[in-house]
Design a protein around this motif. Sequence first.
Motif, PDB file in Angstrom:
ATOM      1  N   ARG A  90       0.838  -1.210   0.000  1.00  0.00           N
ATOM      2  CA  ARG A  90       0.000   0.000   0.000  1.00  0.00           C
ATOM      3  C   ARG A  90       0.869   1.254   0.000  1.00  0.00           C
ATOM      4  O   ARG A  90       0.580   2.231  -0.689  1.00  0.00           O
ATOM      5  CB  ARG A  90      -0.940   0.010   1.209  1.00  0.00           C
ATOM      6  CG  ARG A  90      -2.123  -0.919   1.105  1.00  0.00           C
ATOM      7  CD  ARG A  90      -3.163  -0.661   2.179  1.00  0.00           C
ATOM      8  NE  ARG A  90      -2.649  -0.700   3.531  1.00  0.00           N
ATOM      9  CZ  ARG A  90      -2.544  -1.793   4.283  1.00  0.00           C
ATOM     10  NH1 ARG A  90      -2.915  -2.966   3.791  1.00  0.00           N
ATOM     11  NH2 ARG A  90      -2.079  -1.721   5.516  1.00  0.00           N
ATOM     12  N   ARG A  91       1.941   1.222   0.784  1.00  0.00           N
ATOM     13  CA  ARG A  91       2.852   2.363   0.846  1.00  0.00           C
ATOM     14  C   ARG A  91       3.537   2.576  -0.509  1.00  0.00           C
ATOM     15  O   ARG A  91       3.709   3.712  -0.955  1.00  0.00           O
ATOM     16  CB  ARG A  91       3.880   2.139   1.954  1.00  0.00           C
ATOM     17  CG  ARG A  91       4.835   3.258   2.147  1.00  0.00           C
ATOM     18  CD  ARG A  91       4.185   4.480   2.756  1.00  0.00           C
ATOM     19  NE  ARG A  91       5.216   5.496   2.959  1.00  0.00           N
ATOM     20  CZ  ARG A  91       5.019   6.777   2.992  1.00  0.00           C
ATOM     21  NH1 ARG A  91       3.787   7.259   2.904  1.00  0.00           N
ATOM     22  NH2 ARG A  91       6.010   7.604   3.162  1.00  0.00           N
ATOM     23  N   HIS A  94       1.128   4.339  -2.639  1.00  0.00           N
ATOM     24  CA  HIS A  94       1.031   5.732  -2.206  1.00  0.00           C
ATOM     25  C   HIS A  94       2.200   6.566  -2.751  1.00  0.00           C
ATOM     26  O   HIS A  94       2.023   7.710  -3.153  1.00  0.00           O
ATOM     27  CB  HIS A  94       0.983   5.801  -0.680  1.00  0.00           C
ATOM     28  CG  HIS A  94       1.018   7.183  -0.141  1.00  0.00           C
ATOM     29  ND1 HIS A  94      -0.071   8.023  -0.202  1.00  0.00           N
ATOM     30  CD2 HIS A  94       2.014   7.886   0.449  1.00  0.00           C
ATOM     31  CE1 HIS A  94       0.257   9.189   0.335  1.00  0.00           C
ATOM     32  NE2 HIS A  94       1.512   9.132   0.739  1.00  0.00           N
ATOM     33  N   PRO A  97       2.418   7.811  -7.461  1.00  0.00           N
ATOM     34  CA  PRO A  97       1.142   8.433  -7.808  1.00  0.00           C
ATOM     35  C   PRO A  97       0.672   8.168  -9.233  1.00  0.00           C
ATOM     36  O   PRO A  97      -0.515   8.216  -9.502  1.00  0.00           O
ATOM     37  CB  PRO A  97       1.388   9.927  -7.581  1.00  0.00           C
ATOM     38  CG  PRO A  97       2.855  10.100  -7.584  1.00  0.00           C
ATOM     39  CD  PRO A  97       3.461   8.786  -7.192  1.00  0.00           C
ATOM     40  N   ARG A 102       2.012   1.841 -11.217  1.00  0.00           N
ATOM     41  CA  ARG A 102       1.745   1.046 -10.020  1.00  0.00           C
ATOM     42  C   ARG A 102       1.917  -0.458 -10.230  1.00  0.00           C
ATOM     43  O   ARG A 102       2.196  -1.176  -9.305  1.00  0.00           O
ATOM     44  CB  ARG A 102       0.362   1.340  -9.462  1.00  0.00           C
ATOM     45  CG  ARG A 102       0.301   2.684  -8.813  1.00  0.00           C
ATOM     46  CD  ARG A 102      -0.991   2.899  -8.114  1.00  0.00           C
ATOM     47  NE  ARG A 102      -1.001   4.222  -7.495  1.00  0.00           N
ATOM     48  CZ  ARG A 102      -2.054   4.769  -6.974  1.00  0.00           C
ATOM     49  NH1 ARG A 102      -3.204   4.112  -6.974  1.00  0.00           N
ATOM     50  NH2 ARG A 102      -1.978   5.957  -6.443  1.00  0.00           N
TER      51      ARG A 102
END
Length: 106
Positions: A90-91, A94, A97, A102
């Motif tokens: 998850r980090r 984050h 962006p 991702r």
Amino acid sequence: MSSTAGQKLSTTLIQKCSSLNRACIAIAGGGGGAISTLAATPGASSVLLEGLVAYDRRSFVEFVGSSNLSDVPGICSREAAIALSNAALRRSFHLTPDIGERHKCI
């Protein structure tokens, strides 16, 4: 793990992942040396987004997003390792962006 073995593992990780993946690495307890070894390896910035050592139980609970200490069965448990890896992923998202990038997070 010996220092030499850690350096070899770090070099291999960077060589295999640098063009494809980015990662936040989170370790519970005394694993800080692993992050230190990886960060000191040439090319680490192409893979490593962030390294965290959740040494204290409170740090661990906050990082994984749990509401209290009793939710964590034991920092060295399988459940804790899964919670820690999910929080690190998850980090990574984050810190990445650009949604198109991702898929590279590990």
